[in-house]
Design a protein around this motif. Structure first.
Motif, short mmCIF file in Angstrom:
data_model
loop_
_atom_site.label_atom_id
_atom_site.label_comp_id
_atom_site.label_asym_id
_atom_site.label_seq_id
_atom_site.Cartn_x
_atom_site.Cartn_y
_atom_site.Cartn_z
N GLU A 280 46.24 30.61 52.05
CA GLU A 280 46.94 30.57 53.33
C GLU A 280 47.38 31.98 53.74
O GLU A 280 47.31 32.34 54.92
N ARG A 281 47.80 32.77 52.78
CA ARG A 281 48.23 34.13 53.07
C ARG A 281 47.05 35.05 53.39
O ARG A 281 47.18 36.00 54.16
N HIS A 282 45.92 34.76 52.76
CA HIS A 282 44.73 35.60 52.94
C HIS A 282 43.55 34.69 53.28
O HIS A 282 42.80 34.26 52.39
N PRO A 283 43.35 34.37 54.56
CA PRO A 283 42.33 33.39 54.97
C PRO A 283 40.91 33.74 54.54
O PRO A 283 40.06 32.84 54.44
N THR A 284 40.62 35.02 54.29
CA THR A 284 39.27 35.40 53.88
C THR A 284 39.05 35.22 52.38
O THR A 284 37.93 35.40 51.89
N LEU A 285 40.09 34.88 51.65
CA LEU A 285 40.01 34.82 50.18
C LEU A 285 39.26 33.56 49.73
O LEU A 285 39.53 32.46 50.18
N LEU B 282 51.70 36.90 40.75
CA LEU B 282 50.36 36.55 41.20
C LEU B 282 50.14 36.96 42.65
O LEU B 282 49.08 37.51 43.00
N SER B 283 51.13 36.72 43.51
CA SER B 283 50.98 37.03 44.93
C SER B 283 50.76 38.53 45.15
O SER B 283 49.94 38.93 46.00
N ASP B 284 51.45 39.37 44.38
CA ASP B 284 51.29 40.82 44.52
C ASP B 284 49.91 41.27 44.05
O ASP B 284 49.29 42.14 44.67
N THR B 285 49.45 40.69 42.96
CA THR B 285 48.13 41.06 42.43
C THR B 285 47.03 40.66 43.39
O THR B 285 46.09 41.43 43.64
N VAL B 286 47.11 39.45 43.94
CA VAL B 286 46.10 39.01 44.91
C VAL B 286 46.12 39.89 46.15
O VAL B 286 45.07 40.29 46.66
N ALA B 287 47.31 40.22 46.64
CA ALA B 287 47.42 41.09 47.81
C ALA B 287 46.77 42.44 47.55
O ALA B 287 46.10 43.01 48.42
N SER B 288 46.96 42.97 46.34
CA SER B 288 46.36 44.25 45.99
C SER B 288 44.84 44.16 45.95
O SER B 288 44.13 45.06 46.42
N LEU B 289 44.31 43.06 45.39
CA LEU B 289 42.85 42.88 45.34
C LEU B 289 42.26 42.78 46.73
O LEU B 289 41.22 43.40 47.04
#
Length: 275
Positions: free
Chosen positions: A89-94, A51-58
């Motif tokens: 937390e990893r992507h504050p704009t998400l 999940l973390s990799d997919t979100v990072a890619s998006l």
């Protein structure tokens, strides 16, 4: 452009289940491409893509809002909200919105009825495994005995959970399914693959004691793989000790357009709630 749809699976070491999950993601991607909606999939644990990799890619592709939809038949526990909170937390704009789990949607129950009817057809006994579509303890050389639906019971098999509410929901699905699609059958009993009783042998034994001549094991599972093989193995083991009982195993719901229809409705529903 609509926000992307993120399908979330629990993940396992099962390559077959992961492959079917991937094919289903591709089906949805093709279906939603005309609506200019991206579709991705990720797992909470073990399997890839995580999940973390997919979100990072998006996020890297410029998506900062998405619809997160658990590809699950059961209620969602705390694991998914915790995982998505970590991604924020990893992507504050998400930002994200949840789509409802599939649950006992009428179309899901209709798909279960299709799988049940496929297994209920009066076929010659098949002993190939695991490619079989029906398991029976009747020897191959013997003619198939005609058995009425009123003499045929169904064991609906859920995954099993440590969450009592999730297990209770499977019992509810069994009752809904019996009243809406299987009322001509003797009964619809509930069993679980693991974690909580009754197991598949327990469900089969109850049907035998109720007088069933045939029992159809109906997996309440989305995709084929290790869990389905465990269901079949438990049914075969029980059948070996009860040769007079005709035991058949239905297929899982599987990657299909009807299932995609339910997911797309959940996606559109989440979008409407935003507006």
């Amino acid at each position: 452009m609509k926000p992307p749809l993120l399908l979330i699976g629990h993940g396992s070491n099962d390559d077959a289940g992961s492959a079917e999950f991937g094919r289903f993601v591709h089906r949805l991607r093709c279906r939603l491409d005309q609506n200019a909606a991206d579709v991705s999939g990720g797992y909470l644990d073990i399997a890839k893509p995580r999940l973390s990799d997919t979100v990072a890619s998006l996020v890297a592709r410029g998506h900062h809002r998405l619809v997160a939809l658990p590809l699950s038949l059961s209620r969602v526990g705390e694991e998914l909200p915790a995982a998505m909170a970590l991604e924020q937390e990893r992507h504050p704009t998400l930002m994200y919105d949840y789509g409802r789990p599939l649950g006992p949607d009428p179309r899901v129950l209709a798909l279960l009825a299709e799988r049940l009817n496929e297994a209920a057809v009066e076929l010659e006994p098949i002993q190939e495994f695991p490619r079989l579509r029906a398991v029976t303890s009747v020897p191959v050389e013997e003619p198939v005995q005609h058995i009425e639906l009123s003499e045929t019971a169904v064991v609906l098999v859920g995954e099993g959970s440590t969450d009592p509410a999730a297990n209770a929901e499977v019992h509810r699905v069994s009752r809904l399914f019996w009243e809406t699609h299987a009322y001509d059958f003797m009964t619809v009993e509930t069993a679980f693959v693991s974690v909580t009783p009754p197991g598949v042998p327990g469900g089969l034994e109850r049907c035998r004691r109720l007088g069933a001549k045939r029992v159809i094991v109906l997996p309440y599972l989305l995709f084929a793989g290790g869990l389905l093989e465990r269901v079949w193995a438990q049914a075969l083991a029980y059948g070996a000790g009860h040769p007079d009982l005709d035991i058949r195993c239905a297929e899982v719901i599987g990657d299909c357009d009807s299932l995609a229809d339910v997911v797309i409705e959940r996606y559109e529903e989440a979008l409407q709630l935003v507006h």
